[in-house]
Design a protein around this motif. Structure first.
Motif, PDB file in Angstrom:
ATOM      1  N   ASP A 169       0.822  -1.214   0.000  1.00 20.75           N
ATOM      2  CA  ASP A 169       0.000   0.000   0.000  1.00 20.75           C
ATOM      3  C   ASP A 169       0.852   1.258   0.000  1.00 20.75           C
ATOM      4  OD1 ASP A 169      -2.366  -1.455   0.081  1.00 20.75           O
ATOM      5  OD2 ASP A 169      -2.445  -1.471   2.269  1.00 20.75           O
ATOM      6  N   PHE A 170       2.140   1.122   0.277  1.00 18.18           N
ATOM      7  CA  PHE A 170       3.024   2.280   0.390  1.00 18.18           C
ATOM      8  C   PHE A 170       4.092   2.296  -0.710  1.00 18.18           C
ATOM      9  CE2 PHE A 170       1.140   1.324   4.417  1.00 18.18           C
ATOM     10  CZ  PHE A 170       0.729   2.555   4.870  1.00 18.18           C
ATOM     11  N   TYR A 171       3.808   1.586  -1.791  1.00 17.40           N
ATOM     12  CA  TYR A 171       4.751   1.572  -2.911  1.00 17.40           C
ATOM     13  C   TYR A 171       4.512   2.767  -3.828  1.00 17.40           C
ATOM     14  CZ  TYR A 171       7.233   0.420  -7.142  1.00 17.40           C
ATOM     15  OH  TYR A 171       8.063   0.502  -8.230  1.00 17.40           O
ATOM     16  N   PHE A 172       5.595   3.335  -4.337  1.00 15.31           N
ATOM     17  CA  PHE A 172       5.520   4.311  -5.423  1.00 15.31           C
ATOM     18  C   PHE A 172       6.800   4.175  -6.245  1.00 15.31           C
ATOM     19  CE2 PHE A 172       7.636   6.428  -1.909  1.00 15.31           C
ATOM     20  CZ  PHE A 172       8.683   7.114  -2.505  1.00 15.31           C
ATOM     21  N   HIS A 173       6.707   4.529  -7.502  1.00 15.98           N
ATOM     22  CA  HIS A 173       7.889   4.434  -8.375  1.00 15.98           C
ATOM     23  C   HIS A 173       8.686   5.723  -8.291  1.00 15.98           C
ATOM     24  CE1 HIS A 173      10.549   3.629 -11.693  1.00 15.98           C
ATOM     25  NE2 HIS A 173      10.162   4.758 -12.281  1.00 15.98           N
ATOM     26  N   LEU A 174       9.966   5.581  -7.980  1.00 10.18           N
ATOM     27  CA  LEU A 174      10.855   6.737  -7.896  1.00 10.18           C
ATOM     28  C   LEU A 174      11.971   6.612  -8.926  1.00 10.18           C
ATOM     29  CD1 LEU A 174      11.716   9.331  -6.344  1.00 10.18           C
ATOM     30  CD2 LEU A 174      13.233   7.852  -5.008  1.00 10.18           C
ATOM     31  N   PRO A 175      12.057   7.539  -9.877  1.00 10.24           N
ATOM     32  CA  PRO A 175      13.174   7.509 -10.826  1.00 10.24           C
ATOM     33  C   PRO A 175      14.510   7.634 -10.093  1.00 10.24           C
ATOM     34  CG  PRO A 175      11.439   8.981 -11.591  1.00 10.24           C
ATOM     35  CD  PRO A 175      11.098   8.600 -10.184  1.00 10.24           C
ATOM     36  N   GLU A 176      15.449   6.813 -10.469  1.00 10.46           N
ATOM     37  CA  GLU A 176      16.730   6.766  -9.759  1.00 10.46           C
ATOM     38  C   GLU A 176      17.445   8.108  -9.775  1.00 10.46           C
ATOM     39  OE1 GLU A 176      20.831   4.072  -9.635  1.00 10.46           O
ATOM     40  OE2 GLU A 176      19.152   3.494 -10.937  1.00 10.46           O
ATOM     41  N   GLU A 177      17.251   8.899 -10.827  1.00 12.22           N
ATOM     42  CA  GLU A 177      17.964  10.171 -10.932  1.00 12.22           C
ATOM     43  C   GLU A 177      17.492  11.197  -9.899  1.00 12.22           C
ATOM     44  OE1 GLU A 177      14.752  10.248 -14.213  1.00 12.22           O
ATOM     45  OE2 GLU A 177      16.174   8.804 -13.347  1.00 12.22           O
ATOM     46  N   LEU A 178      16.390  10.920  -9.211  1.00 16.24           N
ATOM     47  CA  LEU A 178      15.911  11.843  -8.184  1.00 16.24           C
ATOM     48  C   LEU A 178      16.482  11.536  -6.798  1.00 16.24           C
ATOM     49  CD1 LEU A 178      12.145  12.374  -9.130  1.00 16.24           C
ATOM     50  CD2 LEU A 178      14.158  13.698  -9.804  1.00 16.24           C
ATOM     51  N   ILE A 179      17.283  10.487  -6.680  1.00 16.09           N
ATOM     52  CA  ILE A 179      17.933  10.168  -5.403  1.00 16.09           C
ATOM     53  C   ILE A 179      19.167  11.064  -5.259  1.00 16.09           C
ATOM     54  CG2 ILE A 179      19.053   8.404  -4.011  1.00 16.09           C
ATOM     55  CD1 ILE A 179      17.429   6.313  -5.565  1.00 16.09           C
ATOM     56  N   ALA A 180      19.116  11.998  -4.323  1.00 15.67           N
ATOM     57  CA  ALA A 180      20.215  12.954  -4.139  1.00 15.67           C
ATOM     58  C   ALA A 180      21.486  12.224  -3.707  1.00 15.67           C
ATOM     59  CB  ALA A 180      19.822  13.996  -3.100  1.00 15.67           C
TER      60      ALA A 180
END
Length: 340
Positions: A5-16
């Protein structure tokens, strides 16, 4: 409620991967948890949302340079990560390679300035390592140790102090309380000048904060345990804030977990220090927290579950999706979120 229920897709390039030059220059997403409205600001604008009589609660734990790289007698490289001080120079550690570090195995750091010997094994493959050295252990560690950066950071940190808050004091964390990384001394002075109280607590962050939730059902997840303390002075500031009608605003999930662990249902300080394994997820009733400053967290992590307990899962995920579309920076060195 399920982990998925807490999954979301995060593009790797947004990881600081690196901190900004100016701590307070990060972006700030402001979420009104009552209405679901979102504003986009800069972190220095946090002053606009603080009122005289409010109290910011900051975690003053300082990160140990807990990552040690040494060699075994046969010449093989070994990594030892300090997790918890067990006393008498014995530390609970993670070791690599584990198969080479069984009972009695030794490892030398800094040409023998520090020597570790495995004296026990505990759950999850961790080892108890007894260290021998000359002088003061923390000074030796400062010389030989490295910052234990999170596994999603792959860049070298040029200045180790950027993984410490400017108010860090009490050494003992294996990871930084990252929401506080956005504050500068100047910004804190402005906060005080506005009539906002600042209360310091200590919670030593363990590496369990990065461990994934393995149980599908949240009710089956067991949290790692972390040590916290609330000084009397801070307890008095927090009590004065509550009786005066101000808001208690936690800076980071660690400050939040400290408050919610230490106070009872009547808002009384029941446990000023101790070990906490509190797991906060939707359905939890907050006892002390009125607002939260936090970073953006990993999908399916206990941290996004805590944030969702405060603001609601749907509103948090909607805010996260907007942050992604607006190219916010995520995780430890990323941007911030204020939940009111």
């Amino acid at each position: 409620m399920k982990k998925s229920d807490f999954y979301f897709h995060l593009p790797e390039e947004l990881i600081a991967q690196t901190p900004l030059e100016d701590r307070a220059a990060s972006r700030l997403l402001v979420l009104d948890r009552g209405k679901g409205d979102v504003e986009h600001r800069r972190f220095a604008d946090i002053l606009s949302y603080l009122n005289p009589g409010d109290c910011l609660v900051l975690n003053d734990s300082r990160v140990l340079p807990a990552r040690l790289i040494g060699t075994r007698p046969g010449g093989g490289a070994t990594e030892v990560l300090l997790l918890r001080d067990r006393g008498d120079d014995v530390w609970e550690c993670l070791v690599k390679p584990g198969r080479k570090m069984r009972m009695g195995a030794t490892v030398s750091f800094g040409d023998g300035k520090l020597v570790g010997c495995v004296v026990g094994e505990v759950e999850d493959g961790k080892r108890l390592v007894k260290f021998t050295y000359s002088g003061i252990f923390l000074e030796v560690l400062d010389e030989l140790g490295q910052m234990p950066l999170p596994p999603y950071i792959h860049e070298t940190l040029e200045n180790p102090e950027r993984y410490q808050t400017v108010y860090s004091k009490n050494i003992g964390s294996a990871a930084a309380p990252t929401a506080g990384l956005h504050f500068t001394e100047e910004l804190l002075d402005e906060v005080r000048a506005k009539g906002v109280k600042i209360a310091f607590v200590t919670l030593h962050v363990g590496l369990g904060t990065f461990r994934p939730v393995k149980a599908d059902e949240l009710s089956e997840h067991i949290m790692h345990s972390e040590y916290y303390e609330i000084p009397q002075e801070s307890a008095e500031l927090i009590a004065k804030t509550k009786t005066g009608g101000g808001r208690v605003i936690a800076v980071g999930t660690t400050s939040c977990r400290t408050l919610e662990s230490a106070y009872d249902e009547d808002g009384k300080l029941a446990r000023p220090s101790g070990w906490t394994d509190i797991f906060i997820y939707p359905g939890y009733r907050f006892k002390m927290l009125d607002a939260l400053i936090t970073n953006f967290h990993l999908p399916e992590s206990t941290l996004i579950m805590l944030v969702s307990a405060l603001a609601g899962r749907e509103r948090v995920l909607a805010a996260y999706h907007e942050a992604i579309s607006e190219h916010y920076r995520f995780f430890s060195f990323g941007d911030a979120m204020l939940i009111l």
